[in-house]
Design a protein around this motif. Structure first.
Motif, PDB file in Angstrom:
ATOM      1  N   MET A   1       0.848  -1.197   0.000  1.00  0.00           N
ATOM      2  CA  MET A   1       0.000   0.000   0.000  1.00  0.00           C
ATOM      3  C   MET A   1       0.884   1.247   0.000  1.00  0.00           C
ATOM      4  N   SER A   2       0.562   2.204  -0.861  1.00  0.00           N
ATOM      5  CA  SER A   2       1.395   3.414  -0.941  1.00  0.00           C
ATOM      6  C   SER A   2       1.155   4.289   0.281  1.00  0.00           C
ATOM      7  N   SER A   3       2.219   4.976   0.723  1.00  0.00           N
ATOM      8  CA  SER A   3       2.087   5.849   1.900  1.00  0.00           C
ATOM      9  C   SER A   3       1.306   7.098   1.504  1.00  0.00           C
ATOM     10  N   PRO A   4       0.574   7.704   2.502  1.00  0.00           N
ATOM     11  CA  PRO A   4      -0.213   8.883   2.163  1.00  0.00           C
ATOM     12  C   PRO A   4       0.651  10.024   1.654  1.00  0.00           C
ATOM     13  N   LYS A   5       0.073  10.793   0.746  1.00  0.00           N
ATOM     14  CA  LYS A   5       0.807  11.904   0.138  1.00  0.00           C
ATOM     15  C   LYS A   5       1.115  12.965   1.198  1.00  0.00           C
ATOM     16  N   PRO A   6       2.374  13.413   1.300  1.00  0.00           N
ATOM     17  CA  PRO A   6       2.678  14.430   2.321  1.00  0.00           C
ATOM     18  C   PRO A   6       1.904  15.723   2.051  1.00  0.00           C
ATOM     19  N   LEU A   7       1.548  16.387   3.152  1.00  0.00           N
ATOM     20  CA  LEU A   7       0.775  17.627   3.029  1.00  0.00           C
ATOM     21  C   LEU A   7       1.656  18.756   2.495  1.00  0.00           C
ATOM     22  N   ASP A   8       1.119  19.507   1.565  1.00  0.00           N
ATOM     23  CA  ASP A   8       1.844  20.660   1.019  1.00  0.00           C
ATOM     24  C   ASP A   8       1.379  21.899   1.783  1.00  0.00           C
ATOM     25  N   ILE A   9       2.064  22.175   2.890  1.00  0.00           N
ATOM     26  CA  ILE A   9       1.639  23.275   3.778  1.00  0.00           C
ATOM     27  C   ILE A   9       1.750  24.647   3.088  1.00  0.00           C
ATOM     28  N   PRO A  10       2.839  24.966   2.368  1.00  0.00           N
ATOM     29  CA  PRO A  10       2.888  26.275   1.684  1.00  0.00           C
ATOM     30  C   PRO A  10       1.726  26.464   0.698  1.00  0.00           C
ATOM     31  N   ALA A  11       1.346  25.393  -0.014  1.00  0.00           N
ATOM     32  CA  ALA A  11       0.233  25.498  -0.972  1.00  0.00           C
ATOM     33  C   ALA A  11      -1.087  25.730  -0.233  1.00  0.00           C
ATOM     34  N   LEU A  12      -1.259  25.026   0.903  1.00  0.00           N
ATOM     35  CA  LEU A  12      -2.489  25.194   1.701  1.00  0.00           C
ATOM     36  C   LEU A  12      -2.562  26.625   2.243  1.00  0.00           C
ATOM     37  N   ALA A  13      -1.426  27.142   2.701  1.00  0.00           N
ATOM     38  CA  ALA A  13      -1.384  28.519   3.212  1.00  0.00           C
ATOM     39  C   ALA A  13      -1.737  29.518   2.110  1.00  0.00           C
ATOM     40  N   THR A  14      -1.255  29.270   0.889  1.00  0.00           N
ATOM     41  CA  THR A  14      -1.558  30.143  -0.249  1.00  0.00           C
ATOM     42  C   THR A  14      -3.062  30.122  -0.552  1.00  0.00           C
ATOM     43  N   ASP A  15      -3.654  28.917  -0.519  1.00  0.00           N
ATOM     44  CA  ASP A  15      -5.102  28.787  -0.761  1.00  0.00           C
ATOM     45  C   ASP A  15      -5.911  29.550   0.295  1.00  0.00           C
ATOM     46  N   LEU A  16      -5.459  29.472   1.543  1.00  0.00           N
ATOM     47  CA  LEU A  16      -6.171  30.169   2.620  1.00  0.00           C
ATOM     48  C   LEU A  16      -6.089  31.690   2.424  1.00  0.00           C
ATOM     49  N   ARG A  17      -4.898  32.165   2.116  1.00  0.00           N
ATOM     50  CA  ARG A  17      -4.741  33.615   1.907  1.00  0.00           C
ATOM     51  C   ARG A  17      -5.590  34.105   0.735  1.00  0.00           C
ATOM     52  N   ALA A  18      -5.881  33.191  -0.199  1.00  0.00           N
ATOM     53  CA  ALA A  18      -6.709  33.544  -1.365  1.00  0.00           C
ATOM     54  C   ALA A  18      -8.207  33.495  -1.039  1.00  0.00           C
ATOM     55  N   GLY A  19      -8.522  33.102   0.211  1.00  0.00           N
ATOM     56  CA  GLY A  19      -9.929  33.096   0.633  1.00  0.00           C
ATOM     57  C   GLY A  19     -10.680  31.827   0.259  1.00  0.00           C
ATOM     58  N   ASN A  20      -9.971  30.728   0.060  1.00  0.00           N
ATOM     59  CA  ASN A  20     -10.594  29.465  -0.348  1.00  0.00           C
ATOM     60  C   ASN A  20     -11.258  28.776   0.855  1.00  0.00           C
ATOM     61  N   ARG A  21     -12.606  28.718   0.826  1.00  0.00           N
ATOM     62  CA  ARG A  21     -13.335  28.153   1.973  1.00  0.00           C
ATOM     63  C   ARG A  21     -13.154  26.643   2.097  1.00  0.00           C
ATOM     64  N   ALA A  22     -13.028  25.940   0.967  1.00  0.00           N
ATOM     65  CA  ALA A  22     -12.797  24.488   1.010  1.00  0.00           C
ATOM     66  C   ALA A  22     -11.448  24.199   1.669  1.00  0.00           C
ATOM     67  N   ALA A  23     -10.445  25.031   1.353  1.00  0.00           N
ATOM     68  CA  ALA A  23      -9.121  24.883   1.969  1.00  0.00           C
ATOM     69  C   ALA A  23      -9.201  25.160   3.470  1.00  0.00           C
ATOM     70  N   LEU A  24     -10.041  26.129   3.855  1.00  0.00           N
ATOM     71  CA  LEU A  24     -10.212  26.460   5.277  1.00  0.00           C
ATOM     72  C   LEU A  24     -10.797  25.251   6.024  1.00  0.00           C
ATOM     73  N   ALA A  25     -11.806  24.625   5.441  1.00  0.00           N
ATOM     74  CA  ALA A  25     -12.410  23.439   6.074  1.00  0.00           C
ATOM     75  C   ALA A  25     -11.366  22.333   6.238  1.00  0.00           C
ATOM     76  N   ARG A  26     -10.537  22.139   5.195  1.00  0.00           N
ATOM     77  CA  ARG A  26      -9.483  21.119   5.264  1.00  0.00           C
ATOM     78  C   ARG A  26      -8.453  21.461   6.339  1.00  0.00           C
ATOM     79  N   ALA A  27      -8.084  22.741   6.412  1.00  0.00           N
ATOM     80  CA  ALA A  27      -7.068  23.184   7.377  1.00  0.00           C
ATOM     81  C   ALA A  27      -7.564  23.001   8.814  1.00  0.00           C
ATOM     82  N   ILE A  28      -8.850  23.276   9.054  1.00  0.00           N
ATOM     83  CA  ILE A  28      -9.390  23.118  10.412  1.00  0.00           C
ATOM     84  C   ILE A  28      -9.454  21.627  10.770  1.00  0.00           C
ATOM     85  N   THR A  29      -9.792  20.792   9.800  1.00  0.00           N
ATOM     86  CA  THR A  29      -9.777  19.340  10.036  1.00  0.00           C
ATOM     87  C   THR A  29      -8.366  18.892  10.416  1.00  0.00           C
TER      88      THR A  29
END
Length: 329
Positions: A1-29
């Motif tokens: 089984m392949s290991s889970p894909k590592p989280l791309d924190i800089p990309a997630l931070a960029t999405d949040l700064r852009a106001g992406n609500r789906a990214a916000l839900a993921r970040a809070i999870t």
């Protein structure tokens, strides 16, 4: 089984700064996850976003069941969106660990707000201690601010200590009360009223208006004999209707007046600084408790110590010292 894909924190931070609500839900999870790698990623994310936080107006809202918290938040949130604000609603609900439910889980209570583009509603984690839930809510608040939400409403669903926890993470603490619920001052919770920056009497509509005004007068009298949290702000008492929206504009104006007064006196910056340090200690307590739970050998020793305390063989103070020593090892 392949290991889970590592989280791309800089990309997630960029999405949040852009106001992406789906990214916000993921970040809070992510910040609510108990996995060690997720917690490390969450810390990295919050640290990266820190410069983008701190500008929102943070309002804590409390009140007994039936007072109309959800209806009030729905009406206030829609009023703020109409004014051009982006509104996030978070909950602190330690009681959900016992009951298995969260009042915000039913978003139909905030029918208008939950359908609004410029709103984000998030219930508290479904289980956990008050300290844990409050710590996650604080982190969630920072993520909401980084995503561009300029008003964060934090609802306390639990009772007692959760009110203090919400007060400790917000700039303005609003206590909602009901009119005509018997002798108002018998029902007044002294501790709660001492925390409140404002008391608002809901359901001031129809035949209730006179009773709401009478309740407001009694609360004003009670507040005169209590010491306010700040010498620069004496908590006002307002009446409003979450049903009709009457008084909502005045209620929000008081929040803004409070911010102006606190900024002018320096109390605002001082309160925010104190909150940051309190957050640090809460997070440290959580980390220490997590260490006690994570190590199987430590957990087994703690269980034995617990049993000795329960059987009356050792004193709680001695047991606490023994458990503290386990953390040093």
């Amino acid at each position: 089984m392949s290991s889970p894909k590592p989280l791309d924190i800089p990309a997630l931070a960029t999405d949040l700064r852009a106001g992406n609500r789906a990214a916000l839900a993921r970040a809070i999870t992510l910040i609510e996850s108990r996995r060690g790698d997720h917690q490390a990623a969450a810390r990295e994310l919050v640290q990266a976003l820190l410069p983008d936080t701190g500008t929102a107006i943070r309002v804590g809202i409390t009140g007994s069941p039936g007072v109309g918290k959800s209806t009030t938040i729905d009406m206030l949130g829609m009023f703020l969106i109409a004014k051009g604000h982006k509104v996030a609603v978070l909950a602190v609900d330690p009681s959900s660990a016992r009951t298995g439910g969260s009042i915000l889980g039913d978003k139909t209570r905030m029918a208008q707000l939950s359908a609004a583009d410029n709103a984000f509603i998030r219930p508290s984690p479904a289980s956990g201690t008050l300290g844990g839930v409050a710590a996650k809510t604080r982190e969630a608040m920072l993520l909401c601010e980084a995503t561009g939400f300029d008003v964060v409403l934090v609802e306390t669903v639990g009772i007692g200590q959760s009110e203090t926890a919400v007060c400790d993470m917000t700039d303005f603490f609003l206590a909602l009360m009901l009119p005509g619920a018997g002798d108002e001052l018998q029902g007044i919770k002294k501790g709660l009223v001492e925390l409140a920056d404002m008391i608002a009497i809901n359901k001031a509509d129809g035949d209730n208006v006179a009773r709401a005004n009478l309740a407001a007068a009694e609360y004003r009298g009670a507040l005169h004999i209590l010491t306010p949290r700040s010498e620069h702000w004496h908590p006002p008492v307002l009446t409003y209707s979450a049903l009709t929206g009457a008084g909502i504009a005045e209620l929000w104006q008081k929040v803004l007046d409070h911010r102006t007064a606190m900024n002018a006196s320096g109390d605002f910056a001082a309160r925010r600084r104190e909150q940051q340090v309190k957050w640090m200690w809460t997070m440290l307590e959580q980390r220490l408790m997590a260490r006690l739970r994570a190590d199987p050998a430590v957990r087994a020793k703690v269980k034995l110590i617990e049993k000795e305390v329960a059987d009356g063989r050792i004193a709680p103070a001695v047991a606490a010292e023994q458990i503290a020593a386990l953390l040093k090892e």
